[in-house]
Design a protein around this motif. Structure first.
Motif, PDB file in Angstrom:
ATOM      1  N   ASN A 254      -8.847  53.948 116.911  1.00  0.00           N
ATOM      2  CA  ASN A 254      -9.584  52.888 117.143  1.00  0.00           C
ATOM      3  C   ASN A 254     -10.927  52.311 116.962  1.00  0.00           C
ATOM      4  N   GLY A 255     -11.273  53.363 115.627  1.00  0.00           N
ATOM      5  CA  GLY A 255     -12.611  52.313 115.603  1.00  0.00           C
ATOM      6  C   GLY A 255     -13.389  52.875 115.435  1.00  0.00           C
ATOM      7  N   GLU A 256     -13.848  53.853 117.189  1.00  0.00           N
ATOM      8  CA  GLU A 256     -15.161  53.798 118.006  1.00  0.00           C
ATOM      9  C   GLU A 256     -14.766  55.445 117.261  1.00  0.00           C
ATOM     10  N   VAL A 257     -16.998  55.577 117.402  1.00  0.00           N
ATOM     11  CA  VAL A 257     -17.773  56.267 116.789  1.00  0.00           C
ATOM     12  C   VAL A 257     -18.348  57.241 117.424  1.00  0.00           C
ATOM     13  N   TYR A 258     -18.197  58.271 117.653  1.00  0.00           N
ATOM     14  CA  TYR A 258     -18.569  59.442 117.989  1.00  0.00           C
ATOM     15  C   TYR A 258     -19.815  60.388 117.406  1.00  0.00           C
ATOM     16  N   ILE A 259     -21.165  60.277 118.474  1.00  0.00           N
ATOM     17  CA  ILE A 259     -21.789  61.169 117.237  1.00  0.00           C
ATOM     18  C   ILE A 259     -22.148  62.581 118.429  1.00  0.00           C
ATOM     19  N   THR A 260     -22.049  63.943 118.097  1.00  0.00           N
ATOM     20  CA  THR A 260     -22.921  65.042 118.524  1.00  0.00           C
ATOM     21  C   THR A 260     -24.182  65.031 118.811  1.00  0.00           C
ATOM     22  N   LEU A 261     -24.864  64.857 119.676  1.00  0.00           N
ATOM     23  CA  LEU A 261     -26.389  65.138 119.872  1.00  0.00           C
ATOM     24  C   LEU A 261     -26.602  66.478 120.443  1.00  0.00           C
ATOM     25  N   THR A 262     -26.565  67.444 119.383  1.00  0.00           N
ATOM     26  CA  THR A 262     -26.543  69.207 120.098  1.00  0.00           C
ATOM     27  C   THR A 262     -27.153  69.814 121.259  1.00  0.00           C
ATOM     28  N   ASN A 263     -28.759  68.900 121.090  1.00  0.00           N
ATOM     29  CA  ASN A 263     -29.038  69.445 122.061  1.00  0.00           C
ATOM     30  C   ASN A 263     -30.840  69.304 121.943  1.00  0.00           C
ATOM     31  N   ASN A 264     -31.830  69.016 123.182  1.00  0.00           N
ATOM     32  CA  ASN A 264     -32.958  68.968 122.360  1.00  0.00           C
ATOM     33  C   ASN A 264     -33.988  70.172 123.753  1.00  0.00           C
ATOM     34  N   SER A 265     -34.611  70.632 123.201  1.00  0.00           N
ATOM     35  CA  SER A 265     -35.494  71.689 124.085  1.00  0.00           C
ATOM     36  C   SER A 265     -36.865  70.433 124.473  1.00  0.00           C
ATOM     37  N   ALA A 266     -36.913  70.045 123.979  1.00  0.00           N
ATOM     38  CA  ALA A 266     -38.540  68.749 124.078  1.00  0.00           C
ATOM     39  C   ALA A 266     -37.770  67.833 125.329  1.00  0.00           C
ATOM     40  N   ARG A 267     -36.880  67.438 125.176  1.00  0.00           N
ATOM     41  CA  ARG A 267     -35.800  66.307 126.364  1.00  0.00           C
ATOM     42  C   ARG A 267     -37.095  67.117 128.023  1.00  0.00           C
ATOM     43  N   THR A 268     -37.964  66.378 128.122  1.00  0.00           N
ATOM     44  CA  THR A 268     -38.386  66.530 128.915  1.00  0.00           C
ATOM     45  C   THR A 268     -37.851  64.678 130.155  1.00  0.00           C
ATOM     46  N   PRO A 269     -37.865  65.883 131.998  1.00  0.00           N
ATOM     47  CA  PRO A 269     -37.702  64.530 132.730  1.00  0.00           C
ATOM     48  C   PRO A 269     -38.359  63.238 132.621  1.00  0.00           C
ATOM     49  N   SER A 270     -39.281  63.135 132.294  1.00  0.00           N
ATOM     50  CA  SER A 270     -40.112  61.976 132.164  1.00  0.00           C
ATOM     51  C   SER A 270     -39.970  61.490 130.542  1.00  0.00           C
ATOM     52  N   THR A 271     -39.194  61.986 129.736  1.00  0.00           N
ATOM     53  CA  THR A 271     -38.733  60.934 128.358  1.00  0.00           C
ATOM     54  C   THR A 271     -37.173  61.033 128.666  1.00  0.00           C
ATOM     55  N   THR A 272     -36.797  60.908 129.301  1.00  0.00           N
ATOM     56  CA  THR A 272     -35.436  61.038 129.869  1.00  0.00           C
ATOM     57  C   THR A 272     -34.552  59.397 129.675  1.00  0.00           C
ATOM     58  N   ASP A 273     -33.721  59.247 128.840  1.00  0.00           N
ATOM     59  CA  ASP A 273     -33.254  57.345 128.813  1.00  0.00           C
ATOM     60  C   ASP A 273     -32.359  57.592 129.645  1.00  0.00           C
ATOM     61  N   ALA A 274     -31.422  56.211 128.908  1.00  0.00           N
ATOM     62  CA  ALA A 274     -30.448  56.004 129.503  1.00  0.00           C
ATOM     63  C   ALA A 274     -29.403  56.892 129.012  1.00  0.00           C
ATOM     64  N   ALA A 275     -29.287  56.748 127.245  1.00  0.00           N
ATOM     65  CA  ALA A 275     -28.715  57.215 126.219  1.00  0.00           C
ATOM     66  C   ALA A 275     -28.716  58.569 126.269  1.00  0.00           C
ATOM     67  N   ASN A 276     -29.917  59.798 126.950  1.00  0.00           N
ATOM     68  CA  ASN A 276     -30.202  60.876 126.451  1.00  0.00           C
ATOM     69  C   ASN A 276     -30.899  60.818 128.100  1.00  0.00           C
ATOM     70  N   PRO A 277     -30.208  61.202 129.065  1.00  0.00           N
ATOM     71  CA  PRO A 277     -30.475  61.358 130.634  1.00  0.00           C
ATOM     72  C   PRO A 277     -30.295  62.043 130.920  1.00  0.00           C
ATOM     73  N   ARG A 278     -30.506  63.763 130.671  1.00  0.00           N
ATOM     74  CA  ARG A 278     -30.441  65.014 131.053  1.00  0.00           C
ATOM     75  C   ARG A 278     -32.001  65.334 130.473  1.00  0.00           C
ATOM     76  N   ALA A 279     -32.860  66.173 131.412  1.00  0.00           N
ATOM     77  CA  ALA A 279     -33.534  66.898 131.208  1.00  0.00           C
ATOM     78  C   ALA A 279     -33.679  68.373 132.988  1.00  0.00           C
ATOM     79  N   TYR A 280     -33.247  69.605 132.280  1.00  0.00           N
ATOM     80  CA  TYR A 280     -32.742  69.772 133.416  1.00  0.00           C
ATOM     81  C   TYR A 280     -33.343  71.989 133.243  1.00  0.00           C
TER      82      TYR A 280
END
Ligand code: FEO
Ligand code: CA
Ligand code: CA
Length: 717
Positions: free
Chosen positions: A485-511
Motif C-alpha cells: 500500500n505504499g505506507e512508510v515505516y520508520i523505526t525509532l530505536t530508542n531515546n535515553s534523552a526523552r523525558t516526560p516533559s519533552t514527550t509529544d504525540a509522535a514520541n509519546p513515551r518516557a518511562y
C-alpha cells in the motif's frame, strides 16, 4: 551500530548533537524443480538460467496473510536460532578472501590485505541478481551479488583489538601498521554468491568481488559539488573525496544500484583544542558543534596519529594551513551522505549524492516509482532528537530507466536534482514535509545559520532542519515502504534523552525500565512510526505509531501499548525491510536494554494500515499526551523468527527474488569482550561463528548468514 556498551567508542555513537502479482520464470522453474525433487539434488545454475528473463513485477509477488512458523523463544545462547523447519548457515564473515590469491583468514590477529577481504561489522545488505551470462537480472534467484556495508569495528580504547594479535595499541600515537588494517575493514563489499540447488556459497575469485574502503576514490555529486566547504588538500575544487565511512543502512534504487548511508562518521575525526579560535568562530564552528565534533575531543581510533602521510593526516580536521586547500579542515564535510555504487561494475567510482542531505544517514528507501512522477526516497538521521527526511527528484520517472544502459547516469538523473524535505508531526495525526531549500524564505532568511546557496543546505542539512522547526524524534533508523500500500515505516530505536516533559504525540513515551535490577529511563525500547501519503511526492501525510516495542510484562496502559507477549516482545527496532516476495515486514533489533533476558532478534510482521488502531492518552505527571496507536499485536501478526549470538546486533536483511533464501547480517558478536582478554578465548563473550563450525580461530566475527526453508519454500510462510 551498537548503542549499548559502555566502551569509550560509544562516545562517538548516537551523540546528542541536537539541542505483481505474477511469478517470474525463475520462480516457476524453481517451484517445478522442487516438485520434481531435483532442486535439492543439485540442479546447476546454467539450467535455471536457460528459462529466465521476464520483467520484474513491482509490488508483492506472493503476498501472504499468515506467518507459518513457530515463534523462536527469547534466548541468551551463543548461537543463531531459527524456527523448526529452517536452516541458517554462515556464508561470508570478516576476513573472508575476495580474490583467489588471498590467503585464507587465520583469525588470530596476524591477517593482512583487508582490501581483498570481507570488512568488519556487516550491516545493510542488498541482493543484485545475475543471470548465467553474468548480466544483471531482477528475476534470477540462484546467482547474484550481495552488496553490503561494513559499518565499524569492535573496539576498546582506540583499538580494533580482535584485528591485532595482542589487541593493538590503546594509546596515542598509534602504529601506522595497525591503522592501515583498520582503514581497510570499513566501507562496502560486493561478493558473488550462488547456489547449486543444495547450498549457497561465496565465489572467492569472482570478477565482480570488490571492496570499497575509507581510501577509495569518491566523486561529489549534487548541489554541494564544488562547494567551498568541500575544498581540501586532496581536492582544490571541492569535487572529489576519498572513501566512505560508518556505512549503516542500505537501499536499492529503482534503476538497480546500491545506496548506502554514512552514519556516525563524525567520531573518526580529530580537531585540536584551539580550533574554534583558529577558525575565528566562523559558521563552520557552529556546524562542527551541531554535527558533534567539539574542539579537543578525541577521535575514535586515533587514525590521525599515524604520521604525516596523507592517509593519516586527513583525519585531523584542525585549520592548520593558510587556507582550505592547504589542510583537511573540510574533510569531515566530505562525509555524511547517501553514497551510490553500481555493484555490477567493479571499475565504477562511488558517487556521493549530496542532494539527499548530510546527516547521520541510516538508509534510504524508495517508494515504488510511478511513470511521469518524481522518484521519492525516505531517510532517517540516527541520533537522539534528530529528524526524518524525504527526497523528491526533479526528474519524473521513466520506466525505461529500470534497466538503464548506464546505471550511474540514471543515478545522476534522479538523485542530483530534487528537493529535500524534513518531517513535522502534528498532534492530530497529520504531518507536513517542510522544504529545505533556498526558495523556502525561512531558510534563505534564517538568523539561526547563514545559508548562502543550495550547497550550504546540502552540507549543513541538520541546521536547515532546525531552522524550519522539524520534529525531534527518538533516533530515526531504517525506513521501509510497504509494497502492498505504499505506507512508510520508520523505526525509532530508542531515546535515553526523552523525558516526560519533552514527550509529544509522535514520541509519546518516557518511562523507567529495569535491566538486571538497574533503572533505565527515556524511551528505552523505541517504536515504529507509520506514514500514509496521498502520493509519494505529497507535502503532507497522516501518521500513526505502528508498534510500540516493549517487554511483555510491562504495563499495558503506559508502556506495552501494542500488547506484546512472549512470542513477539522486543526492544530497539533498527533494521526494517519489507519482502517483495511475500510482503512480510522483517524487523531487526539493536538492543542493549533487554539483553538481560535475550540476545538481539529478527521478527516477522504482517502489518495492517495506518489508522487500524485507536488514539490513546498517556499521562506524564500533570501532562497528558494523546497519540495514535496501530492495532494491537498478536503472534498471528508479529512473531520472533530468529535470535542471534551473544553481543550481536541483527543488522541488514535481503532476499532472492523468489523469497526462498534470506540473507541476514549478524554484527559484532562478542563485542563486550575485554581487550585485555584478546589472547584468552575462554573469556570471549562469544566465539561465533567459529562455534557454529565456521572458519579458523576463535575470535568472534561479523558475518552474513543464509536462511532457507528445509522444504525449499517461501521464507516465513
Ligand atoms: Fe548504524 Fe543507526 O545503526
Ligand atoms: Ca527490562
Ligand atoms: Ca542500524
Amino acid at each position: 551500530m551498537s548503542s549499548h556498551t559502555n566502551r569509550p567508542g560509544d562516545l562517538f555513537n548516537h551523540e546528542d548533537s541536537n539541542p505483481s502479482t505474477h511469478p517470474d520464470f525463475d520462480e516457476v522453474l524453481q517451484a517445478r524443480l522442487s516438485r520434481r525433487g531435483l532442486l535439492r539434488g543439485g540442479v546447476g545454475v546454467a539450467g535455471a538460467a536457460a528459462l529466465g528473463g521476464c520483467a520484474t513485477s513491482a509490488g508483492v509477488s506472493t503476498p501472504v496473510d499468515r506467518l507459518g512458523f513457530a515463534p523462536v523463544a527469547k534466548s541468551m545462547a551463543d548461537r543463531v536460532t531459527v524456527p523448526a523447519g529452517y536452516s541458517a548457515r554462515v556464508l561470508y564473515a570478516l576476513g573472508d578472501p575476495l580474490t583467489a590469491a588471498t590467503p585464507a583468514f587465520r583469525n588470530d590477529g596476524s591477517d593482512t590485505d583487508f582490501a581483498n577481504r570481507a570488512g568488519d561489522h556487516h550491516d545493510g545488505i542488498e541482493w543484485f541478481g545475475l543471470d548465467a551470462a553474468g548480466q544483471a537480472s531482477d528475476t534470477f534467484a540462484s546467482r547474484g551479488l550481495l552488496a553490503m556495508n561494513h559499518e565499524a569495528t569492535t573496539d576498546e580504547k582506540l583499538s580494533s583489538f580482535f584485528l591485532h594479535a595482542d589487541g593493538g595499541t590503546a594509546t596515542l600515537p598509534r602504529p601506522a601498521a595497525e591503522i592501515d588494517k583498520e582503514l581497510m575493514i570499513h566501507g562496502i563489499s560486493v561478493v558473488e554468491v550462488q547456489t547449486d540447488g543444495r547450498q549457497w556459497a561465496v565465489k572467492p575469485g569472482s570478477a565482480f568481488n570488490r571492496r570499497i574502503t575509507t581510501q577509495s576514490p569518491a566523486a561529489i555529486h549534487g548541489p554541494a559539488r564544488g562547494s567551498e566547504h568541500l575544498v581540501t588538500r586532496f581536492s582544490a575544487d571541492g569535487t572529489q573525496s576519498r572513501g566512505t565511512l560508518n556505512n549503516c543502512g542500505t537501499g536499492r534504487t529503482p534503476w538497480g544500484t546500491l545506496v548506502s548511508g554514512e552514519e556516525n562518521w563524525f567520531g573518526y575525526f580529530f580537531r585540536d583544542a584551539r580550533d574554534d579560535d583558529t577558525r575565528k568562530k566562523d559558521k563552520q564552528v557552529q556546524a562542527l558543534n551541531r554535527y558533534g565534533r567539539k574542539a579537543g575531543a578525541p577521535s575514535r581510533h586515533g587514525w590521525e596519529s599515524g604520521g604525516d602521510a596523507d592517509t593519516y593526516a586527513r583525519w585531523n580536521i584542525s585549520a592548520k594551513g593558510a587556507g582550505a586547500r592547504d589542510d583537511y579542515r573540510n574533510e569531515m564535510n566530505t562525509f555524511g551522505y547517501i553514497v551510490e555504487l553500481d555493484p555490477y561494475d567493479r571499475n565504477s567510482v562511488l558517487r556521493k549524492r549530496t542532494a539527499l542531505g548530510r546527516m547521520g544517514h541510516e538508509n534510504a528507501t524508495f517508494a515504488r516509482p510511478r511513470a511521469g512522477e518524481p522518484v521519492v526516497a525516505y531517510m532517517g538521521d540516527d541520533a537522539r532528537g534528530e529528524y526524518i527526511y524525504k527526497f523528491v527528484s526533479a526528474a519524473p520517472w521513466d520506466p525505461a530507466d529500470a534497466r538503464p544502459a548506464n546505471r550511474l547516469a540514471a543515478g545522476d538523473k534522479y538523485l542530483d536534482k530534487g528537493t529535500l524535505y524534513v518531517a513535522r508531526f502534528k498532534n492530530d495525526g497529520s504531518g507536513e514535509w517542510l522544504k529545505l531549500s533556498m526558495d523556502n524564505p525561512v531558510i534563505a532568511g534564517s538568523s539561526y545559520f547563514e545559508f548562502k546557496d543550495e550547497a550550504d543546505v546540502a552540507v549543513f542539512t541538520r541546521l536547515a532542519a532546525d531552522a524550519v522547526g522539524a520534529t525531534r524524534m527518538d533516533r530515526p533508523e531504517w525506513a521501509g515502504v510497504n509494497p502492498r500500500n505504499g505506507e512508510v515505516y520508520i523505526t525509532l530505536t530508542n531515546n535515553s534523552a526523552r523525558t516526560p516533559s519533552t514527550t509529544d504525540a509522535a514520541n509519546p513515551r518516557a518511562y523507567t525500565d529495569l535491566k538486571a535490577g538497574k533503572e533505565q529511563k527515556g524511551n528505552v525500547h523505541g517504536h515504529i512510526m507509520r506514514l500514509a501519503e496521498a502520493t509519494p511526492a505529497a507535502d503532507t501525510f497522516r501518521w500513526d505509531i505502528y508498534l510500540f516495542a516493549a517487554e511483555a510484562d510491562a504495563d499495558r496502559s503506559s508502556v506495552n501499548l501494542s500488547n506484546l507477549t512472549d512470542e513477539n516482545d522486543l526492544s530497539s527496532p533498527d533494521g526494517l525491510v519489507f519482502s517483495k516476495a511475500t510482503g512480510i515486514c522483517w524487523i531487526e533489533t539493536d538492543d542493549g536494554a533487554y539483553t538481560d533476558k535475550t540476545n538481539c532478534m529478527l521478527l516477522a510482521a504482517l502489518p495492517g494500515q495506518r489508522g487500524d488502531g485507536e488514539s490513546r492518552t498517556l499521562t506524564h505527571g500533570s501532562r497528558q499526551v494523546t497519540t495514535h496507536v496501530g492495532r494491537t499485536q498478536t503472534p498471528a501478526t508479529l512473531k520472533r523468527f530468529l535470535v542471534g549470538p551473544k553481543g550481536a546486533e541483527i543488522t541488514g536483511i535481503t532476499e532472492t527474488p523468489d523469497g526462498r533464501a534470506l540473507f541476514v547480517n549478524i554484527q559484532h558478536a562478542g563485542e563486550n569482550t575485554k581487550m585485555a582478554d584478546v589472547r584468552d578465548p575462554s573469556k570471549y563473550e562469544s566465539q561465533w561463528p567459529a562455534s557454529a563450525g565456521y572458519g579458523a580461530g576463535q575470535r568472534p566475527r561479523s558475518a552474513t548468514i543464509v536462511i532457507t526453508k528445509d522444504d525449499g519454500g517461501l521464507i516465513g510462510t
